[in-house]
Write a protein that holds these residues in place. Structure first.
Motif, PDB file in Angstrom:
ATOM      1  N   LYS A   1       0.915  -1.394  -0.440  1.00 43.77           N
ATOM      2  CA  LYS A   1      -0.254  -0.086   0.194  1.00 43.77           C
ATOM      3  C   LYS A   1       1.084   1.253   0.155  1.00 43.77           C
ATOM      4  O   LYS A   1       1.229   2.780  -0.222  1.00 43.77           O
ATOM      5  N   SER A   2       2.194   1.429   0.653  1.00 41.92           N
ATOM      6  CA  SER A   2       2.666   2.964   1.303  1.00 41.92           C
ATOM      7  C   SER A   2       3.546   3.054  -0.347  1.00 41.92           C
ATOM      8  O   SER A   2       3.994   3.677  -0.605  1.00 41.92           O
ATOM      9  N   GLN A   3       3.961   1.691  -1.082  1.00 37.57           N
ATOM     10  CA  GLN A   3       4.064   1.859  -1.931  1.00 37.57           C
ATOM     11  C   GLN A   3       3.659   1.643  -3.799  1.00 37.57           C
ATOM     12  O   GLN A   3       4.361   1.513  -4.739  1.00 37.57           O
ATOM     13  N   TRP A   4       2.915   1.904  -3.526  1.00 36.89           N
ATOM     14  CA  TRP A   4       1.744   1.508  -4.765  1.00 36.89           C
ATOM     15  C   TRP A   4       1.700   2.651  -5.567  1.00 36.89           C
ATOM     16  O   TRP A   4       2.134   2.009  -6.780  1.00 36.89           O
TER      17      TRP A   4
ATOM     18  N   GLU B   1       5.043  -1.034 -12.394  1.00 38.20           N
ATOM     19  CA  GLU B   1       5.143  -2.380 -12.436  1.00 38.20           C
ATOM     20  C   GLU B   1       4.266  -3.201 -13.147  1.00 38.20           C
ATOM     21  O   GLU B   1       4.461  -4.739 -13.479  1.00 38.20           O
ATOM     22  N   VAL B   2       2.991  -3.034 -12.581  1.00 30.50           N
ATOM     23  CA  VAL B   2       2.014  -4.484 -12.289  1.00 30.50           C
ATOM     24  C   VAL B   2       1.706  -4.099 -13.770  1.00 30.50           C
ATOM     25  O   VAL B   2       1.149  -4.942 -14.351  1.00 30.50           O
ATOM     26  N   LYS B   3       0.950  -3.161 -14.006  1.00 39.02           N
ATOM     27  CA  LYS B   3       0.866  -2.620 -15.468  1.00 39.02           C
ATOM     28  C   LYS B   3       1.558  -3.307 -16.356  1.00 39.02           C
ATOM     29  O   LYS B   3       1.710  -3.839 -17.755  1.00 39.02           O
TER      30      LYS B   3
ATOM     31  N   ASP C   1      -5.871   1.075 -16.739  1.00 41.47           N
ATOM     32  CA  ASP C   1      -5.985   2.433 -15.605  1.00 41.47           C
ATOM     33  C   ASP C   1      -7.011   2.344 -14.293  1.00 41.47           C
ATOM     34  O   ASP C   1      -7.162   2.279 -13.018  1.00 41.47           O
ATOM     35  N   ASP C   2      -7.952   2.017 -14.569  1.00 41.59           N
ATOM     36  CA  ASP C   2      -9.768   1.933 -13.620  1.00 41.59           C
ATOM     37  C   ASP C   2      -9.420   0.876 -12.494  1.00 41.59           C
ATOM     38  O   ASP C   2      -9.376   1.186 -11.254  1.00 41.59           O
ATOM     39  N   ASP C   3      -8.198   0.379 -13.044  1.00 38.77           N
ATOM     40  CA  ASP C   3      -8.463  -1.397 -12.069  1.00 38.77           C
ATOM     41  C   ASP C   3      -7.797  -0.708 -10.770  1.00 38.77           C
ATOM     42  O   ASP C   3      -7.529  -1.372 -10.160  1.00 38.77           O
ATOM     43  N   LEU C   4      -5.980  -0.562 -11.189  1.00 36.58           N
ATOM     44  CA  LEU C   4      -4.870  -0.033 -10.967  1.00 36.58           C
ATOM     45  C   LEU C   4      -5.800   1.251  -9.482  1.00 36.58           C
ATOM     46  O   LEU C   4      -5.364   1.019  -8.574  1.00 36.58           O
TER      47      LEU C   4
ATOM     48  N   GLY D   1      -3.504  -1.032  -4.025  1.00 36.34           N
ATOM     49  CA  GLY D   1      -2.244  -1.868  -3.400  1.00 36.34           C
ATOM     50  C   GLY D   1      -3.270  -2.806  -2.594  1.00 36.34           C
ATOM     51  O   GLY D   1      -2.447  -3.335  -1.727  1.00 36.34           O
ATOM     52  N   LYS D   2      -4.013  -2.885  -2.971  1.00 36.13           N
ATOM     53  CA  LYS D   2      -4.696  -4.229  -2.326  1.00 36.13           C
ATOM     54  C   LYS D   2      -4.474  -5.675  -3.142  1.00 36.13           C
ATOM     55  O   LYS D   2      -4.894  -5.583  -3.957  1.00 36.13           O
ATOM     56  N   ARG D   3      -4.024  -6.260  -1.897  1.00 31.25           N
ATOM     57  CA  ARG D   3      -3.647  -7.478  -2.111  1.00 31.25           C
ATOM     58  C   ARG D   3      -5.133  -7.978  -3.192  1.00 31.25           C
ATOM     59  O   ARG D   3      -4.810  -9.152  -3.936  1.00 31.25           O
TER      60      ARG D   3
END
Length: 68
Positions: free
Chosen positions: A7-10, A16-18, A26-29, A34-36
Motif C-alpha cells: 500500500k505504501s509503495q503503490w 510495474e504492475v501494469k 488504469d481504472d483497475d489500478l 495496493g490491496k492485494r
C-alpha cells in the motif's frame, strides 16, 4: 511482502504492475490501490485465473521486487 508495504509503495509499483499484467486498466489500478485481495480478484477477472494461480502470480511478483 507485507500488505502495508504494498500500500505504501503503490504509486511506485503501479507501473510495474501494469507492465506485468497489461490487461489491467488504469481504472483497475485505481480501484486496487495496493490491496492485494483486489489485485487478486482483478487478475482472476481479466486473465481467467483460478484464485490460487492469481495468488501465486502475485507472490512471484512480490518476490522479484527490490527490498527496501
Amino acid at each position: 511482502m507485507n500488505q502495508d508495504i504494498i500500500k505504501s509503495q503503490w504509486k511506485q509499483l503501479k507501473g510495474e504492475v501494469k507492465q506485468k499484467w497489461g490487461k489491467l486498466t488504469d481504472d483497475d489500478l485505481t480501484l486496487i490501490e495496493g490491496k492485494r485481495d483486489v489485485l487478486e480478484g482483478k487478475l482472476q477477472e481479466r486473465y481467467g485465473l483460478a484464485k490460487d494461480k492469481a495468488a501465486a502470480e502475485i507472490r512471484d511478483f512480490e518476490q522479484r521486487l527490490p527490498r527496501h
